[in-house]
Scaffold this active site. Structure first.
Site, short mmCIF file in Angstrom:
data_model
loop_
_atom_site.label_atom_id
_atom_site.label_comp_id
_atom_site.label_asym_id
_atom_site.label_seq_id
_atom_site.Cartn_x
_atom_site.Cartn_y
_atom_site.Cartn_z
N SER A 102 -1.65 -8.22 -1.07
CA SER A 102 -1.88 -9.09 0.10
C SER A 102 -3.17 -8.77 0.83
O SER A 102 -3.31 -9.05 2.02
CB SER A 102 -0.70 -9.01 1.07
OG SER A 102 0.51 -9.38 0.42
N ARG A 103 -4.12 -8.17 0.12
CA ARG A 103 -5.43 -7.81 0.68
C ARG A 103 -5.34 -6.80 1.82
O ARG A 103 -6.27 -6.66 2.61
CB ARG A 103 -6.20 -9.06 1.15
CG ARG A 103 -6.56 -10.02 0.00
CD ARG A 103 -7.49 -9.32 -1.00
NE ARG A 103 -8.01 -10.22 -2.00
CZ ARG A 103 -7.53 -10.37 -3.24
NH1 ARG A 103 -6.45 -9.66 -3.62
NH2 ARG A 103 -8.09 -11.18 -4.09
N LEU A 104 -4.23 -6.09 1.90
CA LEU A 104 -4.09 -5.05 2.92
C LEU A 104 -4.47 -3.71 2.28
O LEU A 104 -3.66 -2.80 2.12
CB LEU A 104 -2.66 -5.02 3.47
CG LEU A 104 -2.25 -6.26 4.26
CD1 LEU A 104 -0.80 -6.16 4.72
CD2 LEU A 104 -3.17 -6.44 5.47
#
Length: 209
Positions: free
Chosen positions: A186-188
């Site tokens: 989730s691009r975290l």
């Protein structure tokens, strides 16, 4: 184009080594063990005196607590820019492992003895190439470069070892910050940065992705 990163990978403060040099050594060893092509390839970004940036890929030849070392023609574009503006950034793009290492810091020349020792370890063809190429200069055609190489080969035909050119040598990036970037779902992503403190020690910071 989108690639979702593996959800089970991560980098926590508890995983991090006590210093950036040890942590870099761990990740570099992982990149070598994973069989990545040229794991010591790094993007070097420089800027001229007016702040106009340029980038290129160079090869890391040594890393130590003092910094990251590579070698080049001092008269090249990067050499000239670093003489005018002695700061740079390095990026190790280990995308296959969903990792990056980003370095910023001041650049200095290594000692001449270190340059000569490394130059002596290079293949003879590479040594001749360092004498033949006026790196970053405009040449009329490939034949001119080949002619310069042949001239260097003739010049040093009976010379052993070939000396390091006076215009060629090592540069060390002394880091002010070293960021370890691990891709997450989730691009975290996890971004942990060692930053040099005013006291001379190092602070570890987590950055938002």
């Amino acid at each position: 184009m989108r690639n979702e990163y593996a959800p089970d990978l991560g980098l926590s403060e508890a995983d991090l080594a006590a210093d950036w040099h040890t942590q870099f050594g761990r990740w570099f060893a992982d990149a070598v063990a994973a069989g990545l092509p040229e794991p010591n390839a790094m993007v070097l970004a420089t800027a001229d005196a007016a702040g106009r940036p340029s980038g290129r890929t160079v090869l890391l030849k040594a890393y130590e607590p003092e910094g990251f070392v590579f070698f080049t023609n001092y008269g090249s574009r990067k050499g000239a820019e670093l003489a005018a503006n002695p700061y740079a950034s390095l990026v190790f793009p280990w995308f296959a492992m969903q990792r990056q290492v980003v370095v910023t810091g001041r650049v200095e020349r290594v000692g001449r003895a270190e340059t000569e020792a490394y130059f002596a370890s290079r293949p003879r063809g590479s040594q001749l190439g360092a004498w033949a190429s006026e790196q970053s200069r405009v040449v009329p055609d490939r034949a001119a470069l080949d002619d310069a190489y042949r001239a260097a080969a003739e010049r040093f035909a009976d010379v052993e070892p070939i000396p390091a050119p006076p215009h060629w040598g090592g540069l060390r990036v002394r880091p002010d910050s070293v960021e370890f970037w691990q891709g997450r779902a989730s691009r975290l992503h996890d971004r942990l940065r060692f930053r040099r403190a005013a006291s001379g020690g190092w602070t570890v910071e987590r950055l938002a992705p």
